[in-house]
Design a protein around this motif. Structure first.
Motif, PDB file in Angstrom:
ATOM      1  N   ARG A  94      -4.891  -0.197  -4.964  1.00 57.99           N
ATOM      2  CA  ARG A  94      -4.729  -1.553  -5.128  1.00 57.99           C
ATOM      3  C   ARG A  94      -4.201  -1.936  -3.754  1.00 57.99           C
ATOM      4  O   ARG A  94      -3.558  -1.591  -3.078  1.00 57.99           O
ATOM      5  N   SER A 123      -0.954   0.547  -0.822  1.00 54.06           N
ATOM      6  CA  SER A 123      -1.743  -0.885  -0.492  1.00 54.06           C
ATOM      7  C   SER A 123      -1.070  -1.279   0.949  1.00 54.06           C
ATOM      8  O   SER A 123      -2.077  -1.934   1.784  1.00 54.06           O
ATOM      9  N   GLU A 134      -4.485   2.733  -9.237  1.00 56.12           N
ATOM     10  CA  GLU A 134      -3.450   2.047  -8.566  1.00 56.12           C
ATOM     11  C   GLU A 134      -2.834   2.244  -7.198  1.00 56.12           C
ATOM     12  O   GLU A 134      -2.258   1.821  -6.366  1.00 56.12           O
ATOM     13  N   TYR A 147     -14.095  -3.826  -0.822  1.00 54.17           N
ATOM     14  CA  TYR A 147     -13.193  -3.789  -2.245  1.00 54.17           C
ATOM     15  C   TYR A 147     -14.101  -4.191  -3.329  1.00 54.17           C
ATOM     16  O   TYR A 147     -14.864  -4.927  -3.388  1.00 54.17           O
ATOM     17  N   PHE A 188      -9.329  -3.399  -5.367  1.00 51.87           N
ATOM     18  CA  PHE A 188      -9.033  -1.951  -5.221  1.00 51.87           C
ATOM     19  C   PHE A 188     -10.092  -1.512  -3.918  1.00 51.87           C
ATOM     20  O   PHE A 188     -11.176  -1.575  -4.073  1.00 51.87           O
ATOM     21  N   ASN A 200      -7.732  -8.222  -9.496  1.00 47.72           N
ATOM     22  CA  ASN A 200      -7.248  -6.995  -8.928  1.00 47.72           C
ATOM     23  C   ASN A 200      -8.258  -6.588  -7.811  1.00 47.72           C
ATOM     24  O   ASN A 200      -9.648  -6.677  -8.042  1.00 47.72           O
ATOM     25  N   ARG A 211      -7.269   4.305 -14.771  1.00 45.17           N
ATOM     26  CA  ARG A 211      -6.548   2.947 -14.541  1.00 45.17           C
ATOM     27  C   ARG A 211      -5.225   3.354 -13.559  1.00 45.17           C
ATOM     28  O   ARG A 211      -4.820   2.856 -12.691  1.00 45.17           O
ATOM     29  N   THR A 251      -3.165  -5.943  -1.928  1.00 49.14           N
ATOM     30  CA  THR A 251      -2.677  -7.319  -2.095  1.00 49.14           C
ATOM     31  C   THR A 251      -3.269  -8.022  -0.937  1.00 49.14           C
ATOM     32  O   THR A 251      -2.935  -7.661   0.197  1.00 49.14           O
TER      33      THR A 251
END
Length: 315
Positions: A283, A3, A280, A142, A234, A232, A276, A285
């Motif tokens: 991902r 990230s 990650e 995203y 991504f 979330n 999933r 923030t």
């Protein structure tokens, strides 16, 4: 891909109440007075009233009033269900602005009287709130996802994501992420944020529509920010990752992550679990809710409905 490598640009965040609706009880003996005022030309001509009558909704009498600079409110009286509150009001405090919200309060005082308006902040029941986070400098790169939601949709202009929606229109909570610049362009308004080279500054709006809140305006608090934390983000570069099947990526492109995971969960739960885990790596923030000033946003939107004698209750 971490990230940290994805997020290089700082984002400018603005937390706002984009729309709010509430209902308010009026005693039977006082209802005729409200009706007389709302039908008095000396009252309604000043606010450019429009009458809709019964439109098949929950209220029999429906009106629109222009409050400030062309911005309107929707007011309804006489619920179909006699157990519901007599009056319903829906408006956008962000569009009205501070001056418009003050004018709305004056409108309500003229219609209901000062004593009733003093009670609205503490006794009205909030039935809808659009909690919105404007994210400036965020490019439309995203895909969003929310746990336990089984419906999603994506709208595009060619390859450009215009909007993503999580949840149905009937959901008590529905999430929308959309390109604010694209929305303004369709309305012919262009974009107010322009960088030196003349191109539009990226502007995404994350909107969470909340219903069935079952609380007063005074009951709205920072706990609502938990709804933002559930979303979330991504980065779209996962669409080039060979660990995901082409079928999965094609479906995500057309329908969004939540709708596709519903299908994969049903047909191959183990594969869904792997996907999933792979996601990650992508991902991002985008914001930290602890840095959002909920109280300031709340006061800006609803402070005009809090009588000066009760201002200390807001703190």
């Amino acid at each position: 891909m971490s990230s940290n490598s994805i997020n290089k640009n700082p984002y400018i965040l603005d937390l706002i109440y984009d729309k709010i609706a509430f209902t308010f009880p009026i005693r039977k003996r006082d209802r005729l007075s409200v009706i007389n005022i709302i039908n008095d030309p000396e009252f309604h001509s000043f606010f450019n009233r429009r009458v809709y009558g019964y439109t098949g909704g929950r209220y029999r009498n429906n009106y629109q009033f222009t409050i400030h600079k062309g911005n309107t409110i929707e007011l309804s009286l006489y619920p179909i269900n006699s157990h519901h509150n007599f009056l319903r009001l829906e408006y956008n405090p962000n569009k009205l602005g501070i001056k418009g919200c003050v004018k709305l309060r004056k409108f309500l005082i003229s219609l209901l009287g000062i004593d009733r308006v003093k009670e609205i902040y503490f006794k009205a029941s909030v039935t809808r709130l659009d909690l919105t986070l404007d994210i400036h400098n965020l490019k439309p790169y995203y895909y969003i996802h929310k746990p336990k939601v089984v419906q999603s949709s994506i709208y595009r202009d060619d390859n450009h994501i215009i909007s993503q929606i999580l949840g149905s229109n009937r959901s008590s909570t529905r999430v929308t992420l959309y390109d604010k610049n694209a929305e303004q362009a369709t309305k012919g308004r262009g974009n107010a944020l322009v960088v030196n080279n003349g191109s539009s500054t990226p502007h995404q709006r994350l909107e969470i529509r909340l219903r069935e809140l079952n609380c007063s305006m005074a009951g709205l608090n920072g706990d609502l920010l938990q709804e933002l934390e559930k979303i979330n983000f991504f980065h779209k570069s996962f669409m080039r990752d060979d660990r995901f099947s082409d079928k999965f990526k094609n479906l995500v492109y057309r329908q969004g992550l939540n709708a596709v995971f519903k299908k994969v969960n049903k047909t191959n739960p183990n594969k869904a679990k792997c996907y999933r885990r792979y996601l990650e790596d992508y991902r991002a923030t985008i914001f930290d809710v602890d840095k959002l000033d909920f109280l300031a946003s709340h006061q800006k939107a609803l402070g005009s409905l809090l009588h000066p004698d009760y201002k200390d209750r807001l703190n």
